[in-house]
Motif scaffolding. Structure first.
Motif, mmCIF file in Angstrom:
data_model
loop_
_atom_site.group_PDB
_atom_site.id
_atom_site.type_symbol
_atom_site.label_atom_id
_atom_site.label_comp_id
_atom_site.label_asym_id
_atom_site.label_seq_id
_atom_site.Cartn_x
_atom_site.Cartn_y
_atom_site.Cartn_z
ATOM 1 N N LEU A 1 1.145 -1.427 0.545
ATOM 2 C CA LEU A 1 -0.304 0.349 0.468
ATOM 3 C C LEU A 1 1.127 1.195 0.112
ATOM 4 O O LEU A 1 1.942 1.332 0.197
ATOM 5 N N ASN A 2 0.617 2.300 -0.773
ATOM 6 C CA ASN A 2 1.109 3.110 -0.328
ATOM 7 C C ASN A 2 0.954 3.576 0.761
ATOM 8 O O ASN A 2 0.331 4.114 1.748
ATOM 9 N N PRO A 3 2.472 4.744 1.631
ATOM 10 C CA PRO A 3 2.568 5.451 2.334
ATOM 11 C C PRO A 3 1.533 5.916 2.974
ATOM 12 O O PRO A 3 2.673 7.104 3.790
ATOM 13 N N SER A 4 0.821 6.502 3.063
ATOM 14 C CA SER A 4 0.227 7.147 3.498
ATOM 15 C C SER A 4 -0.636 7.356 4.590
ATOM 16 O O SER A 4 -0.476 5.673 5.007
ATOM 17 N N VAL A 5 -1.562 8.070 4.910
ATOM 18 C CA VAL A 5 -1.941 8.054 6.571
ATOM 19 C C VAL A 5 -2.828 6.435 6.526
ATOM 20 O O VAL A 5 -3.091 6.154 6.806
ATOM 21 N N GLU A 6 -3.726 6.858 5.555
ATOM 22 C CA GLU A 6 -4.887 5.744 4.851
ATOM 23 C C GLU A 6 -3.955 4.150 4.894
ATOM 24 O O GLU A 6 -4.271 3.770 5.303
ATOM 25 N N GLY A 7 -3.189 4.960 3.929
ATOM 26 C CA GLY A 7 -2.691 3.180 3.706
ATOM 27 C C GLY A 7 -2.093 2.455 4.754
ATOM 28 O O GLY A 7 -2.135 1.890 5.287
ATOM 29 N N GLU A 8 -1.586 3.280 6.379
ATOM 30 C CA GLU A 8 -0.991 2.782 7.335
ATOM 31 C C GLU A 8 -2.190 2.257 8.053
ATOM 32 O O GLU A 8 -2.163 1.221 8.575
ATOM 33 N N ALA A 9 -3.196 3.152 7.912
ATOM 34 C CA ALA A 9 -4.471 2.488 8.876
ATOM 35 C C ALA A 9 -5.006 1.489 8.259
ATOM 36 O O ALA A 9 -5.235 0.584 9.380
ATOM 37 N N THR A 10 -5.047 1.068 6.736
ATOM 38 C CA THR A 10 -5.642 -0.042 5.673
ATOM 39 C C THR A 10 -4.641 -1.191 5.903
ATOM 40 O O THR A 10 -5.185 -2.276 6.732
ATOM 41 N N SER A 11 -3.689 -1.078 6.199
ATOM 42 C CA SER A 11 -2.297 -1.752 6.848
ATOM 43 C C SER A 11 -2.784 -2.680 7.813
ATOM 44 O O SER A 11 -2.919 -4.044 8.042
ATOM 45 N N HIS A 12 -2.724 -2.287 9.312
ATOM 46 C CA HIS A 12 -3.149 -2.692 10.620
ATOM 47 C C HIS A 12 -4.748 -2.961 10.460
ATOM 48 O O HIS A 12 -4.328 -3.921 10.812
ATOM 49 N N TYR A 13 -4.901 -2.458 9.689
ATOM 50 C CA TYR A 13 -6.836 -3.443 9.431
ATOM 51 C C TYR A 13 -6.296 -4.484 9.323
ATOM 52 O O TYR A 13 -7.268 -6.295 9.760
ATOM 53 N N ILE A 14 -5.993 -4.638 8.068
ATOM 54 C CA ILE A 14 -5.987 -6.308 7.084
ATOM 55 C C ILE A 14 -4.746 -7.028 8.301
ATOM 56 O O ILE A 14 -5.207 -8.126 7.832
ATOM 57 N N ALA A 15 -2.981 -6.149 8.769
ATOM 58 C CA ALA A 15 -2.948 -7.123 9.462
ATOM 59 C C ALA A 15 -3.956 -8.061 10.713
ATOM 60 O O ALA A 15 -2.975 -9.256 10.970
ATOM 61 N N ASP A 16 -4.865 -7.669 11.142
ATOM 62 C CA ASP A 16 -5.729 -8.069 11.810
ATOM 63 C C ASP A 16 -6.632 -8.699 11.488
ATOM 64 O O ASP A 16 -6.583 -10.520 12.279
ATOM 65 N N ILE A 17 -6.732 -9.521 10.803
ATOM 66 C CA ILE A 17 -7.773 -10.176 10.004
ATOM 67 C C ILE A 17 -6.275 -10.942 9.726
ATOM 68 O O ILE A 17 -6.489 -12.666 9.577
ATOM 69 N N CYS A 18 -5.643 -11.144 9.530
ATOM 70 C CA CYS A 18 -4.282 -12.004 8.592
ATOM 71 C C CYS A 18 -4.123 -12.303 9.915
ATOM 72 O O CYS A 18 -3.949 -13.364 10.527
#
Lengths: 205, 205
Positions: free
Chosen positions: A150-167
């Protein structure tokens, strides 16, 4: 004065990104003067494409079929890597590096509650289904590692954390492409060798 | 791998001037993601426009009708000025100045024997017909003065001289638009040939 067909053409060409009145005018005259045949073919392809191209049922890539070329490629379904990207243009950028032969999942955006983009809009329930597979059904191949691109933006970071939880809840390893991508840059603009480095230098998330 | 509709779209968008592979990709994704409706309308307008837009029978301007808006405008047919331009985009540039209310004649090029462009290709016989009118037939309005608005290139000059001969044999006055320092331009930035034109074309203050 009634709008002429030419004026309508010039006006509607401006729906293309980066095309203003002057460029649209130049495009219209160019097509009329030199490229009638090619322009007509373009018109047909655009009409068909915009009507028929939808999202792949599995990875949300653009395709006119039920499943995209990548999801039906047997070499790729044997690969247990899944790369998550924000857009199909990011998918194309990763693909062009030639260093990834797994599958993809396209979010078509980033979590952004202020714009009304939540997990539903990003197809995260669909992603959960993909991750939940135990590999017994050949149409639902196993995923052992998720690579976040994902792009290293604020939204990208938030999305990354959300997906990390799913994983984590699905017992799937998660990594992210290396910071080699200049912060503030767009993934789709990155040159292929930087993209290769970013893929190979992925780190535990 | 078979070419997908999306790839075909990206390829064919490159028939637009100034659009390479990257821009075409961005355009295709943009249309698919945000502008399906507008893109479909554009496709229809392009198809219709490229099939139906031809040249005005009188002035060779682009129009889907037999005669263009300008040639059928009664206020303009009463005007006895005829402005000769190389292309429809030049016509649009003159038109946007708001200082010309006569009619036009579009050459769609310049005399260039090396590229196989002769008087026939520029529609000069059609121009002769326009100039030959004595104004008795209301569908063929009188022309008393021809204004040349061609580019100051070698081909433009040659074409100007050719047209001047036609005008003389039809007893029509001929003028050309002034070449000089562009308004808002810096004197020191101007090229020498423009400066020569500006000096030779000086006027009483």
């Amino acid at each position: 004065m009634q709008t002429s067909l030419l004026q309508k053409m010039i006006e509607q060409l401006q729906c293309l990104p980066g095309v203003g009145p002057k460029t649209a005018q130049r495009m219209a005259y160019h097509l009329l003067q030199h490229k009638r045949q090619a322009g007509t073919e373009l018109a047909n392809t655009l009409a068909t494409g915009l009507a028929e191209i939808g999202q792949c049922k599995q990875c949300r890539n653009y395709t006119e079929l039920e499943l995209c070329d990548i999801c039906t490629n047997s070499r790729r379904t044997q690969n247990t890597l899944l790369c998550i990207v924000e857009s199909v243009s990011d998918l194309a950028a990763v693909e062009q590096s030639g260093h990834f032969s797994g599958r993809y999942f396209v979010l078509h955006g980033c979590l952004s509650p202020i714009d009304g983009v939540g997990p539903q809009e990003l197809g995260l329930s669909q992603l959960e289904e993909v991750l939940a597979s135990d590999g017994s059904d050949p149409s639902k191949p196993l995923v052992e590692e998720v690579i976040l691109a994902l792009n290293p933006s604020v939204e990208g970071e938030a999305t990354s954390h959300y997906i990390a939880d799913i994983c984590k809840s699905n017992n799937v390893a998660i990594t992210r492409i290396a910071h080699g991508i200049p912060v503030g840059g767009e993934l789709e603009m990155v040159d292929t060798s930087t993209m290769s480095h970013a893929l190979m230098g992925r780190k535990q998330f």
